[in-house]
Design an enzyme around this catalytic site. Structure first.
Site, PDB file in Angstrom:
ATOM      1  N   TYR A   1       2.510   9.868 -26.266  1.00 16.54           N
ATOM      2  CA  TYR A   1       3.270   9.214 -27.482  1.00 16.54           C
ATOM      3  C   TYR A   1       4.132  10.369 -28.309  1.00 16.54           C
ATOM      4  O   TYR A   1       3.615  10.575 -28.699  1.00 16.54           O
ATOM      5  CB  TYR A   1       1.787   8.480 -28.458  1.00 16.54           C
ATOM      6  CG  TYR A   1       1.753   7.192 -27.283  1.00 16.54           C
ATOM      7  CD1 TYR A   1       0.794   7.726 -26.214  1.00 16.54           C
ATOM      8  CD2 TYR A   1       1.915   6.018 -27.749  1.00 16.54           C
ATOM      9  CE1 TYR A   1      -0.013   6.922 -25.530  1.00 16.54           C
ATOM     10  CE2 TYR A   1       1.508   5.168 -26.590  1.00 16.54           C
ATOM     11  CZ  TYR A   1       0.226   4.985 -26.040  1.00 16.54           C
ATOM     12  OH  TYR A   1      -0.267   4.367 -24.777  1.00 16.54           O
ATOM     13  N   ASP A  23      -7.519   7.048 -12.057  1.00 18.71           N
ATOM     14  CA  ASP A  23      -6.727   6.365 -10.635  1.00 18.71           C
ATOM     15  C   ASP A  23      -8.607   6.004 -10.271  1.00 18.71           C
ATOM     16  O   ASP A  23      -8.475   5.139 -10.110  1.00 18.71           O
ATOM     17  CB  ASP A  23      -6.507   7.094  -9.891  1.00 18.71           C
ATOM     18  CG  ASP A  23      -6.483   8.088  -9.822  1.00 18.71           C
ATOM     19  OD1 ASP A  23      -7.543   9.155  -9.992  1.00 18.71           O
ATOM     20  OD2 ASP A  23      -5.931   8.645  -8.549  1.00 18.71           O
ATOM     21  N   ASP A  72      -6.396  -2.745 -21.762  1.00 18.08           N
ATOM     22  CA  ASP A  72      -6.136  -3.956 -21.269  1.00 18.08           C
ATOM     23  C   ASP A  72      -6.212  -4.277 -20.147  1.00 18.08           C
ATOM     24  O   ASP A  72      -6.992  -5.450 -19.536  1.00 18.08           O
ATOM     25  CB  ASP A  72      -4.404  -3.774 -21.058  1.00 18.08           C
ATOM     26  CG  ASP A  72      -3.168  -4.296 -22.276  1.00 18.08           C
ATOM     27  OD1 ASP A  72      -4.229  -3.910 -23.478  1.00 18.08           O
ATOM     28  OD2 ASP A  72      -2.457  -4.108 -21.998  1.00 18.08           O
ATOM     29  N   ASP A 130      -5.134   3.431 -23.328  1.00 14.87           N
ATOM     30  CA  ASP A 130      -4.427   1.952 -23.582  1.00 14.87           C
ATOM     31  C   ASP A 130      -4.884   1.318 -22.258  1.00 14.87           C
ATOM     32  O   ASP A 130      -4.267   0.341 -22.615  1.00 14.87           O
ATOM     33  CB  ASP A 130      -2.505   2.486 -23.919  1.00 14.87           C
ATOM     34  CG  ASP A 130      -1.788   1.542 -24.246  1.00 14.87           C
ATOM     35  OD1 ASP A 130      -2.645   0.191 -24.745  1.00 14.87           O
ATOM     36  OD2 ASP A 130      -0.983   1.722 -24.680  1.00 14.87           O
ATOM     37  N   LYS A 174      -7.814  13.157 -15.606  1.00 17.53           N
ATOM     38  CA  LYS A 174      -6.926  13.540 -15.209  1.00 17.53           C
ATOM     39  C   LYS A 174      -7.018  15.163 -14.480  1.00 17.53           C
ATOM     40  O   LYS A 174      -5.892  15.364 -14.703  1.00 17.53           O
ATOM     41  CB  LYS A 174      -5.524  13.068 -15.221  1.00 17.53           C
ATOM     42  CG  LYS A 174      -4.735  13.656 -14.059  1.00 17.53           C
ATOM     43  CD  LYS A 174      -5.135  11.630 -12.525  1.00 17.53           C
ATOM     44  CE  LYS A 174      -4.100  12.259 -11.141  1.00 17.53           C
ATOM     45  NZ  LYS A 174      -5.012  11.309 -10.410  1.00 17.53           N
TER      46      LYS A 174
END
Ligand code: NAD
Length: 351
Positions: free
Chosen positions: A130, A216, A244, A240, A183
């Protein structure tokens, strides 16, 4: 206790009104002694006062025992130098609200995949990719030439450790399982550091099982069977996106409560955005912000040892559950008939 209320942009004022309707009822019924300190932020504040987050509002936020923040339309904000400050990012960094806690729970029976969902995502929200908040000075994004753009991702042991502790503490009160999402197969050093800290925290919680998933695969596994997951800990960007996904799978993004919390402060914030496409039409579903406000009450209950706050939060949660069981008492995005105002009124009556 004075709670700072910032309605924000787009549907923010409508869903905030509906939320305050519910909180007023809880306040009276459970004798919480709460007062609301209203202040303007966002595009309206920019027009009148030259900033989307005026200094006096930021100072008020530093003092407030709790904050209710409506969604903000920060895609429309000008650059910081022209007064465009994203209140959400600013609060996270300046008030040290590092833990974004986002539950996803199927409240209308099973979730969209036909399987029940009941999980919580713990997202570190002050660093990572960010760019507006991961640097002491300047932004973590730049262009060495007009065709090359570079973004910097910041990961610190301290913040990984802190978010992992929040996740393990919650897991102890839930199904005692934490999944760390990373990751590290590609981001060896930065996500390697994240995993090192999560594994180190796990040693202090021998009663909680730790499991690790690459992001993933996690996106697919959530669709395949969300009921396999309890507490999910991850960094800013992955959290984030996955939150969702998880709330949509649970039934709708409009149902997802969310708080950002630190050691000393907590801010309730809807998980969705400012939905300018339905602004002012009494169509918005206020559930996300109402549940977020309930989570703030839970946080205040823990922090100030006030059982009545916990009872109020549970009453709000049950009222939402009961209302969503019947299509008659759902909002239009969920195939129901109620507008924003009527839904808020209905939940208030059920509290
Ligand atoms: P959005 O979440 O605002 O809207 C996506 C879609 O979902 C729209 O069709 C909208 O009508 C619908 N929707 C969202 N919330 C709803 C609700 N409560 N009830 C019914 N329908 C709802 O996402 P967007 O359009 O990509 O973003 C709009 C603005 O919000 C952008 O400026 C974005 O940066 C900002 N944003 C803010 C936050 C926040 O303040 N926490 C979070 C995400 C996006």
């Amino acid at each position: 206790m004075k709670i700072l209320v910032l309605p924000g942009d787009g549907i923010g004022p409508e869903i905030t009104d509906a939320t305050l309707n519910v909180l007023d009822r809880a306040n009276t019924k459970f004798k919480l002694g709460l007062e609301w300190q209203m202040a303007e932020i966002g595009l309206a504040a920019l027009k009148k006062r030259g900033s989307t987050l005026p200094d006096d509002v930021m100072n008020g936020a530093r003092e407030a025992p709790g904050i209710i923040l409506g969604p903000v339309d920060h895609l429309q904000y000008p650059a910081r130098e022209q007064g465009g400050i994203n209140p959400s990012g600013e609060f996270r960094v300046k008030l040290d609200l590092f833990a974004n806690i986002r539950p996803a729970k199927s409240r209308m029976g099973v979730g969209l995949t036909g399987k029940p969902v009941d999980l919580v995502i713990f997202r570190e929200c002050t660093e990572g990719f960010y760019a507006d908040r991961n640097m002491f000075m300047g932004r973590g994004e730049f262009m060495p030439t007009e065709d090359v753009a570079i973004a910097v991702r910041k990961v610190t042991a301290r913040q990984c450790n802190r978010i992992a502790r929040v996740a393990f503490d919650w897991a102890r009160k839930r199904r005692k399982r934490v999944t760390a999402v990373h990751k590290a197969n590609v981001l060896h050093i930065s996500d390697g550091l994240f995993l090192r800290e999560v594994r180190s925290v796990a040693k202090d919680y021998p009663d909680v099982e730790l499991d690790e998933k690459i992001v993933d695969a996690m996106a697919a596994l959530l669709v395949r069977d969300p009921s396999k997951f309890d507490c999910i800990v991850t960094g800013n960007m992955f959290g984030d996106i996955l939150s969702d996904e998880a709330s949509e799978i649970s039934g709708s993004l409009g149902l997802a409560g969310s708080v950002m919390a630190g050691d000393d402060a907590c801010c309730a914030q809807a998980q969705h955005g400012s939905a300018p496409d339905i602004q002012g039409q009494d169509k918005a579903n206020p559930t996300s912000l109402i549940l977020s406000a309930g989570m703030l009450l839970e946080w205040l209950a823990e922090r100030h040892k006030r059982q009545e706050f916990r009872e109020a939060a549970q009453a709000i949660d049950s009222a939402i559950d009961a209302a969503l069981q019947s299509p008659e008492t759902r909002t239009r995005d969920l195939g129901g008939k109620l507008g924003t105002r009527a839904f808020g009124k209905h939940i208030a009556e059920r509290v």
